[in-house]
Design an enzyme around this catalytic site. Structure first.
Site, PDB file in Angstrom:
ATOM      1  N   ASP A  10      32.070  21.557   2.526  1.00 49.14           N
ATOM      2  CA  ASP A  10      32.953  21.938   3.995  1.00 49.14           C
ATOM      3  C   ASP A  10      33.766  20.097   4.540  1.00 49.14           C
ATOM      4  O   ASP A  10      33.340  19.685   2.860  1.00 49.14           O
ATOM      5  CB  ASP A  10      32.207  21.949   4.810  1.00 49.14           C
ATOM      6  CG  ASP A  10      31.251  21.499   5.532  1.00 49.14           C
ATOM      7  OD1 ASP A  10      31.280  20.302   4.903  1.00 49.14           O
ATOM      8  OD2 ASP A  10      30.563  20.944   6.212  1.00 49.14           O
ATOM      9  N   CYS A  67      27.827  19.400   2.315  1.00 53.14           N
ATOM     10  CA  CYS A  67      27.837  19.455   3.440  1.00 53.14           C
ATOM     11  C   CYS A  67      27.758  18.190   3.585  1.00 53.14           C
ATOM     12  O   CYS A  67      27.632  17.273   3.361  1.00 53.14           O
ATOM     13  CB  CYS A  67      27.206  20.589   4.376  1.00 53.14           C
ATOM     14  SG  CYS A  67      25.772  20.545   4.565  1.00 53.14           S
ATOM     15  N   THR A  69      25.001  17.362   5.843  1.00 44.32           N
ATOM     16  CA  THR A  69      23.847  17.054   5.429  1.00 44.32           C
ATOM     17  C   THR A  69      23.283  18.032   4.378  1.00 44.32           C
ATOM     18  O   THR A  69      21.573  17.141   3.629  1.00 44.32           O
ATOM     19  CB  THR A  69      22.703  17.722   6.898  1.00 44.32           C
ATOM     20  OG1 THR A  69      23.015  18.984   6.962  1.00 44.32           O
ATOM     21  CG2 THR A  69      23.012  16.627   7.972  1.00 44.32           C
ATOM     22  N   HIS A 100      11.019  23.619 -12.050  1.00 44.19           N
ATOM     23  CA  HIS A 100       9.894  24.695 -11.197  1.00 44.19           C
ATOM     24  C   HIS A 100      10.315  25.584 -10.977  1.00 44.19           C
ATOM     25  O   HIS A 100       9.794  26.823 -10.615  1.00 44.19           O
ATOM     26  CB  HIS A 100       9.075  23.532 -10.981  1.00 44.19           C
ATOM     27  CG  HIS A 100       7.780  22.534 -12.164  1.00 44.19           C
ATOM     28  ND1 HIS A 100       6.897  21.938 -10.702  1.00 44.19           N
ATOM     29  CD2 HIS A 100       8.151  22.533 -12.953  1.00 44.19           C
ATOM     30  CE1 HIS A 100       6.363  21.445 -11.391  1.00 44.19           C
ATOM     31  NE2 HIS A 100       6.718  21.494 -12.759  1.00 44.19           N
ATOM     32  N   HIS A 135       5.466  29.394 -13.841  1.00 44.10           N
ATOM     33  CA  HIS A 135       6.978  29.270 -13.132  1.00 44.10           C
ATOM     34  C   HIS A 135       7.347  30.149 -12.610  1.00 44.10           C
ATOM     35  O   HIS A 135       8.508  31.038 -11.759  1.00 44.10           O
ATOM     36  CB  HIS A 135       7.584  28.134 -12.898  1.00 44.10           C
ATOM     37  CG  HIS A 135       7.005  26.461 -13.296  1.00 44.10           C
ATOM     38  ND1 HIS A 135       6.349  26.089 -12.272  1.00 44.10           N
ATOM     39  CD2 HIS A 135       7.204  25.670 -14.019  1.00 44.10           C
ATOM     40  CE1 HIS A 135       5.668  25.103 -12.239  1.00 44.10           C
ATOM     41  NE2 HIS A 135       5.745  24.914 -13.900  1.00 44.10           N
TER      42      HIS A 135
HETATM   43  C1  RB5 Z   1      29.657  19.393   9.838  1.00 42.55           C
HETATM   44  O1  RB5 Z   1      29.927  18.728  10.447  1.00 42.55           O
HETATM   45  C2  RB5 Z   1      28.348  19.818   9.658  1.00 42.55           C
HETATM   46  O2  RB5 Z   1      27.749  20.431  10.639  1.00 42.55           O
HETATM   47  C3  RB5 Z   1      27.870  20.483   8.328  1.00 42.55           C
HETATM   48  O3  RB5 Z   1      28.476  19.518   7.133  1.00 42.55           O
HETATM   49  C4  RB5 Z   1      26.563  20.264   8.114  1.00 42.55           C
HETATM   50  O4  RB5 Z   1      26.218  18.862   7.543  1.00 42.55           O
HETATM   51  C5  RB5 Z   1      25.286  21.455   7.876  1.00 42.55           C
HETATM   52  O5  RB5 Z   1      24.474  21.685   7.714  1.00 42.55           O
END
Ligand code: RB5
Length: 147
Positions: A10, A67, A69, A100, A135
């Protein structure tokens, strides 16, 4: 299947996605980048679906999603039947996810690990093969959850 890796992110994962593409290209993989290609705000499930479906349908062997996180991408990609997406923050996790769990999608958070570690996690994921053996029985049980 071509040894193709598909990529998506994203808006919060653009730079690490570019670094992961660079790492995969340097390692000799065929790369397909599914975007996005501007900095506009987008919804991560749209790109998780594109990458997850490319892997699940056999158009690519592995996928990489980034993304902010890595959490949203992993939640969304794992909804695609046949996808085993692993959210990794270390090289050890990336190696184990392949060895695994035979993870076929790597998810990373650019805001968590940045480009240096993210590039190393990507390289570790791409270099490791699945160990099979005991596995595989566990993966068969995961696949049964899809049915
Ligand atoms: C975008 O602001 C953020 O929410 C997205 O990149 C991600 O971290 C969501 O899990």
């Amino acid at each position: 299947m071509a040894d193709r890796i598909v990529f998506g992110s994203d808006h919060a994962g653009l730079s690490l996605r570019a670094e992961a593409v660079r790492v995969a290209t340097a390692a000799g993989f065929e790369v397909e980048d599914l975007g996005p290609f501007s900095g506009d705000s987008v919804d991560y499930p749209d790109f998780a679906a594109r990458v997850g479906q490319a892997v699940a349908e056999g158009r690519a062997r592995l996928g990489i999603l980034v993304c902010g996180t890595g959490i949203g991408m992993s939640i969304a990609a794992n909804k695609v039947k046949g996808v085993r997406a692993a959210h990794c923050t270390t090289e050890f996790e990336a190696r184990m996810a392949r060895a695994h769990n035979d993870a076929n999608v790597l998810c990373m958070g650019e805001r968590v690990i940045g480009l240096g570690l993210g590039g190393a996690v990507t390289a570790a994921f791409l270099a490791q093969t699945f160990e099979g053996g005991r596995h595989q029985r566990r993966l068969d049980k995961i696949a049964a959850l899809d049915r």
